[in-house]
Write a protein that holds these residues in place. Structure first.
Motif, PDB file in Angstrom:
ATOM      1  N   SER A  27      45.755   4.630  24.510  1.00 26.35           N
ATOM      2  CA  SER A  27      45.359   6.003  24.785  1.00 26.35           C
ATOM      3  C   SER A  27      44.906   6.175  26.240  1.00 26.35           C
ATOM      4  O   SER A  27      44.042   5.438  26.720  1.00 26.35           O
ATOM      5  CB  SER A  27      44.222   6.403  23.835  1.00 26.35           C
ATOM      6  N   THR A  28      45.506   7.143  26.924  1.00 27.43           N
ATOM      7  CA  THR A  28      45.253   7.316  28.354  1.00 27.43           C
ATOM      8  C   THR A  28      45.096   8.798  28.681  1.00 27.43           C
ATOM      9  O   THR A  28      45.891   9.627  28.240  1.00 27.43           O
ATOM     10  CB  THR A  28      46.416   6.742  29.184  1.00 27.43           C
ATOM     11  N   ALA A  29      44.083   9.126  29.469  1.00 27.06           N
ATOM     12  CA  ALA A  29      43.875  10.496  29.935  1.00 27.06           C
ATOM     13  C   ALA A  29      44.262  10.591  31.401  1.00 27.06           C
ATOM     14  O   ALA A  29      43.826   9.776  32.213  1.00 27.06           O
ATOM     15  CB  ALA A  29      42.412  10.897  29.765  1.00 27.06           C
ATOM     16  N   VAL A  30      45.125  11.548  31.731  1.00 19.70           N
ATOM     17  CA  VAL A  30      45.516  11.791  33.118  1.00 19.70           C
ATOM     18  C   VAL A  30      44.837  13.067  33.582  1.00 19.70           C
ATOM     19  O   VAL A  30      45.015  14.131  32.975  1.00 19.70           O
ATOM     20  CB  VAL A  30      47.041  11.917  33.244  1.00 19.70           C
ATOM     21  N   MET A  31      44.042  12.961  34.646  1.00 17.55           N
ATOM     22  CA  MET A  31      43.277  14.106  35.139  1.00 17.55           C
ATOM     23  C   MET A  31      43.858  14.621  36.454  1.00 17.55           C
ATOM     24  O   MET A  31      44.268  13.841  37.308  1.00 17.55           O
ATOM     25  CB  MET A  31      41.817  13.709  35.331  1.00 17.55           C
ATOM     26  N   MET A  32      43.906  15.940  36.558  1.00 12.82           N
ATOM     27  CA  MET A  32      44.494  16.574  37.727  1.00 12.82           C
ATOM     28  C   MET A  32      43.437  17.417  38.426  1.00 12.82           C
ATOM     29  O   MET A  32      42.891  18.341  37.835  1.00 12.82           O
ATOM     30  CB  MET A  32      45.686  17.437  37.287  1.00 12.82           C
ATOM     31  N   GLN A  33      43.148  17.066  39.665  1.00 13.97           N
ATOM     32  CA  GLN A  33      42.129  17.751  40.463  1.00 13.97           C
ATOM     33  C   GLN A  33      40.816  17.887  39.686  1.00 13.97           C
ATOM     34  O   GLN A  33      40.161  18.923  39.695  1.00 13.97           O
ATOM     35  CB  GLN A  33      42.632  19.127  40.908  1.00 13.97           C
ATOM     36  N   GLY A  34      40.449  16.830  38.973  1.00 16.06           N
ATOM     37  CA  GLY A  34      39.186  16.792  38.243  1.00 16.06           C
ATOM     38  C   GLY A  34      39.224  17.434  36.877  1.00 16.06           C
ATOM     39  O   GLY A  34      38.222  17.410  36.159  1.00 16.06           O
ATOM     40  N   TYR A  63      39.441  13.765  47.541  1.00 15.86           N
ATOM     41  CA  TYR A  63      38.019  13.905  47.240  1.00 15.86           C
ATOM     42  C   TYR A  63      37.878  14.996  46.180  1.00 15.86           C
ATOM     43  O   TYR A  63      38.423  16.094  46.337  1.00 15.86           O
ATOM     44  CB  TYR A  63      37.228  14.306  48.485  1.00 15.86           C
ATOM     45  N   VAL A  64      37.187  14.677  45.086  1.00 13.45           N
ATOM     46  CA  VAL A  64      36.998  15.637  44.000  1.00 13.45           C
ATOM     47  C   VAL A  64      35.518  15.724  43.664  1.00 13.45           C
ATOM     48  O   VAL A  64      34.867  14.707  43.414  1.00 13.45           O
ATOM     49  CB  VAL A  64      37.783  15.233  42.732  1.00 13.45           C
ATOM     50  N   ASP A  65      34.990  16.937  43.663  1.00 15.73           N
ATOM     51  CA  ASP A  65      33.622  17.204  43.217  1.00 15.73           C
ATOM     52  C   ASP A  65      33.738  18.013  41.931  1.00 15.73           C
ATOM     53  O   ASP A  65      34.029  19.206  41.966  1.00 15.73           O
ATOM     54  CB  ASP A  65      32.869  17.982  44.290  1.00 15.73           C
ATOM     55  N   ALA A  66      33.584  17.345  40.774  1.00 12.75           N
ATOM     56  CA  ALA A  66      33.790  17.986  39.470  1.00 12.75           C
ATOM     57  C   ALA A  66      32.458  18.042  38.730  1.00 12.75           C
ATOM     58  O   ALA A  66      31.871  17.001  38.419  1.00 12.75           O
ATOM     59  CB  ALA A  66      34.819  17.202  38.655  1.00 12.75           C
ATOM     60  N   LYS A  67      32.006  19.266  38.443  1.00 10.28           N
ATOM     61  CA  LYS A  67      30.721  19.441  37.759  1.00 10.28           C
ATOM     62  C   LYS A  67      30.861  20.416  36.601  1.00 10.28           C
ATOM     63  O   LYS A  67      31.626  21.382  36.675  1.00 10.28           O
ATOM     64  CB  LYS A  67      29.661  19.960  38.744  1.00 10.28           C
ATOM     65  N   GLY A  68      30.124  20.147  35.547  1.00  9.35           N
ATOM     66  CA  GLY A  68      30.137  21.001  34.369  1.00  9.35           C
ATOM     67  C   GLY A  68      29.304  22.256  34.580  1.00  9.35           C
ATOM     68  O   GLY A  68      28.730  22.490  35.655  1.00  9.35           O
ATOM     69  N   LEU A  81      30.918  15.515  36.053  1.00  8.16           N
ATOM     70  CA  LEU A  81      31.771  15.186  34.920  1.00  8.16           C
ATOM     71  C   LEU A  81      32.189  13.722  34.966  1.00  8.16           C
ATOM     72  O   LEU A  81      32.411  13.157  36.042  1.00  8.16           O
ATOM     73  CB  LEU A  81      33.010  16.089  34.912  1.00  8.16           C
ATOM     74  N   LYS A  82      32.313  13.117  33.792  1.00  4.03           N
ATOM     75  CA  LYS A  82      32.589  11.682  33.702  1.00  4.03           C
ATOM     76  C   LYS A  82      34.077  11.374  33.912  1.00  4.03           C
ATOM     77  O   LYS A  82      34.933  12.214  33.734  1.00  4.03           O
ATOM     78  CB  LYS A  82      32.153  11.155  32.326  1.00  4.03           C
ATOM     79  N   LYS A  83      34.316  10.110  34.262  1.00  5.05           N
ATOM     80  CA  LYS A  83      35.655   9.489  34.339  1.00  5.05           C
ATOM     81  C   LYS A  83      36.528  10.011  35.467  1.00  5.05           C
ATOM     82  O   LYS A  83      37.692   9.649  35.561  1.00  5.05           O
ATOM     83  CB  LYS A  83      36.397   9.614  33.007  1.00  5.05           C
ATOM     84  N   ARG A  84      36.006  10.912  36.323  1.00  3.79           N
ATOM     85  CA  ARG A  84      36.770  11.368  37.489  1.00  3.79           C
ATOM     86  C   ARG A  84      36.282  10.612  38.727  1.00  3.79           C
ATOM     87  O   ARG A  84      35.086  10.691  39.048  1.00  3.79           O
ATOM     88  CB  ARG A  84      36.569  12.859  37.764  1.00  3.79           C
ATOM     89  N   PRO A  85      37.164   9.904  39.451  1.00  4.45           N
ATOM     90  CA  PRO A  85      36.715   9.271  40.693  1.00  4.45           C
ATOM     91  C   PRO A  85      36.414  10.328  41.745  1.00  4.45           C
ATOM     92  O   PRO A  85      37.188  11.272  41.927  1.00  4.45           O
ATOM     93  CB  PRO A  85      37.916   8.402  41.100  1.00  4.45           C
ATOM     94  N   ARG A  86      35.292  10.157  42.419  1.00  9.28           N
ATOM     95  CA  ARG A  86      34.945  11.125  43.476  1.00  9.28           C
ATOM     96  C   ARG A  86      35.864  10.934  44.682  1.00  9.28           C
ATOM     97  O   ARG A  86      36.249  11.889  45.335  1.00  9.28           O
ATOM     98  CB  ARG A  86      33.480  10.954  43.861  1.00  9.28           C
TER      99      ARG A  86
END
Length: 668
Positions: free
Chosen positions: A130-137, A555-560, A566-571
């Protein structure tokens, strides 16, 4: 209701812009923006960007391969549902070609996507897990995935997302990735963007390929294809088979993965495509894609347990195209189906059989109404079917459907390119939705342009998010409403250098919340706005007659909605590669990815108490050397994770150490 009016009001304005833009186009006399001209006026010409096999033998090999890659990246389908020159697309587009996949020794679609700026992944183990692919956070469920234009998002998945872990790359011609809100073109779920996987088409004559690969973790793979093409008919069949003994799925962080049992994987993928010209103006196309896989994995907290998941994924389409005057009219019937069995489920209430099906029909017209203007408009009907069975219970079913009207317009006025999209979706389970996007690009020269886009999108709740069928752990919520997404980006492209600044906002994000009074989870809409913003930089260029290099940084700044990261997103994330071809026969490639700070969370296997963790700050490099023996045979050796770096993309789940593979390929 008040918000709905405001939402629609924005698109009355968008429609007015579209009308104004069309008027402007009628007064201009510049070159065409739509490369479907060869479709519209000379129907027997190929609409795809198929490359020739033989380029100038006198050219340096890097020049030849660079030319092939650029040719395949010169056209884009996914931006507007029509084949358009990449120069005339305002969106932030990335394309990966089969040549790049081969040069870098990439085996899976997930690894391929990880080379694109703005895209990252988190995997619960090795191949096929199982793999999650994230796009721009933005996480997996916000991305629409298609294989040859057929929807690959699974209605029987918990979040309704696409499981990319079973997609191999052997039959892929190119992968188009468009980031940012795209519901105005593609409807539900195209919120973070669209991934369109396009499989190979035949070349003129009769051709075949065969290949084998062996290596670490018991990897054994084989692939073959056969194709035939004439002026009126072409067909291609490809088969891939991969088996791997693998390594443990679950592994406490820091511990040697070799001390635990292996979780193997096997995958058989079959792809069949055919096209036939009935006469000069009528064409039929059909395709079928079949994946059959078996994956072993561990129960959470038990690295020596043994669970097995059997998955069968099928998709197919039948398209009729009619070319008349300056119209290309298409009708497509398609269906994707997903059937997954959890073979070792044994507890009463656990689900052991999942089935999802998405039949659809679409009618569209690509109308080139002026030399520099084209309008794509159409209608579609889509049904989503879900059936599931829990241990000790009978089969349950849930269905929903949607209807849509849409139009996409492209104009070029002087050096300015303008695009607009508007779409209306009517749902059986939710309120109707109107979404759209507008974009503009200014061409200073062939090498330099600036662009900007604004779009809206929505993510409809998955059927499982509403039902929550695990009654022992959760509560259903049929009052869930779609999440609303807005995205904005601005960027520039100059001589191989790209810069893209983006901002995505999600309102009413859906998340599972724990209710201490009932001791159960329930999916709810969260009040507030989650924001993902950042910047993507990339550069790719042929530097010498024998050297091709590229690098990218994100560079991604992802916040809820609560302001928490937010977890699992590399900054931070950066990738680089170099391909060196000293002779026509020898090729070397090295590539690597650095993952910066990435927040995650761990769970105590007994108490399930949470603790914040860090899983980033590592660099993983790979290399491949290949030798072309003659026009038929090619052999290669590749090594992944060259420096044997210990890392985990999801806390507590193993990743491969240094691994070595050898293979041979033949073409005739």
């Amino acid at each position: 209701m008040k918000n709905l009016k405001g939402f629609r009001g924005k698109y009355f304005s968008l429609a007015a812009i579209l009308a104004l833009n069309a008027t402007l186009s009628l007064a201009s006399d510049v070159q065409s923006v739509v490369d479907t001209e060869k479709q519209l006026y000379t129907p027997k010409a190929e609409a795809s960007s198929e490359t020739t096999d033989v380029l100038e033998e006198s050219s340096a090999p890097v020049v030849v391969i660079s030319k092939k890659i650029k040719e395949k990246k010169s056209e884009v389908y996914t931006a507007s549902k029509s084949l358009v020159s990449a120069t005339n697309v305002t969106d932030n587009v990335s394309i990966i070609t089969s040549e790049e996949l081969s040069l870098k020794g990439i085996t899976t679609v997930v690894d391929a996507l990880n080379t694109i700026p703005g895209v990252s992944f988190a995997s619960n183990g090795g191949l096929g897990k199982s793999t999650a692919v994230m796009m721009q956070g933005m996480s997996n469920q916000y991305t629409l995935v298609m294989v040859d234009g057929v929807r690959y998002n699974d209605p029987s998945a918990l979040l309704g997302d696409a499981d990319l872990s079973h997609l191999l790359v052997g039959d892929i011609e190119r992968i188009e990735v468009i980031k940012g809100a795209q519901s105005g073109v593609w409807g539900a779920d195209a919120a973070a963007g669209v991934i369109n996987i396009i499989t190979k088409n035949p070349q003129v004559g009769t051709h075949g390929t065969a290949g084998v690969e062996f290596g670490s973790y018991g990897r054994r793979s084989a692939n073959t294809s056969i194709s035939h093409k004439t002026d009126t008919f072409d067909v291609m069949l490809s088969v891939q088979r991969v088996t791997e003994d693998g390594f443990t799925t679950y592994a406490p962080r820091g511990e040697n993965i070799d001390q635990y049992e292996n979780d193997g994987y096997r995958n058989t993928t079959v792809n069949l495509k055919a096209r036939y010209w009935i006469d000069a103006y009528n064409r039929i196309e059909a395709g079928y894609h079949d994946i059959n896989s078996l994956s072993s994995y561990d129960d959470f907290g038990f690295p020596n347990s043994s669970q097995h998941s059997d998955a069968h994924i099928q998709s197919g389409y039948l398209t009729y195209k009619y070319f008349t005057s300056n119209h290309a009219i298409e009708t497509t019937l398609s269906q994707s189906s997903f059937h997954r069995k959890e073979l070792n489920a044994s507890y009463t209430g656990d689900l052991n059989d999942y089935q999802g099906k998405v039949p659809s029909i679409e009618l569209k017209d690509t109308w080139k109404y002026y030399d520099n203007s084209a309008l794509v408009f159409g209608t579609s009907y889509e049904k989503r079917e879900l059936t599931y069975t829990a241990i000790g219970d009978s089969e349950k079913a849930h269905n929903e459907h949607s209807k849509a009207l849409y139009m996409n317009n492209t104009n070029k006025v002087g050096n300015v390119i303008l695009t607009e999209a508007l779409r209306y979706d009517s749902f059986s389970a939710f309120d109707d939705k109107v979404t759209g996007k507008i974009g503009a690009k200014y061409l200073f020269s062939d090498q330099f342009n600036i662009y900007t886009n604004y779009g809206t999108a929505y993510k409809s709740p998955s059927m499982f998010e509403m039902i929550y069928p695990w009654a022992s752990y959760g509560i259903s919520n049929f009052d869930l409403k779609p999440e609303n997404i807005k995205s904005f980006n601005i960027g520039l492209q100059y001589a191989g250098f790209n810069m893209n600044i983006f901002r995505n906002e999600i309102e009413d994000m859906i998340d599972a919340q724990y209710d201490a009074s009932t001791y159960k989870y329930q999916y709810v809409n969260l009040n507030g706005t989650s924001v993902m913003k950042g910047i993507e930089l990339s550069y790719e260029q042929q530097l010498l007659q024998s050297l091709l290099m590229g690098a990218n940084y994100t560079y991604v700044d992802a916040k809820g909605e609560d302001g928490e990261r937010l977890k699992k997103r590399p900054r931070y994330q950066s990738s680089l590669y170099a391909t060196y071809m000293p002779t026509n026969k020898l090729t070397f490639n090295v590539n690597g990815t650095y993952i910066g700070s990435r927040a995650d969370v761990s769970f105590d296997p007994i108490t399930y108490a949470q603790k914040d963790e860090e899983t980033g700050n590592y660099f993983v490099a790979s290399a491949k050397a290949s030798y072309q023996i003659d026009k038929t045979w090619n052999v290669y050796l590749k090594a992944n994770n060259l420096f044997d770096r210990y890392y985990q993309t999801v806390y507590g789940y193993a990743s491969a150490g240094r691994s070595v593979y050898a293979g041979a390929e033949a073409r005739f």
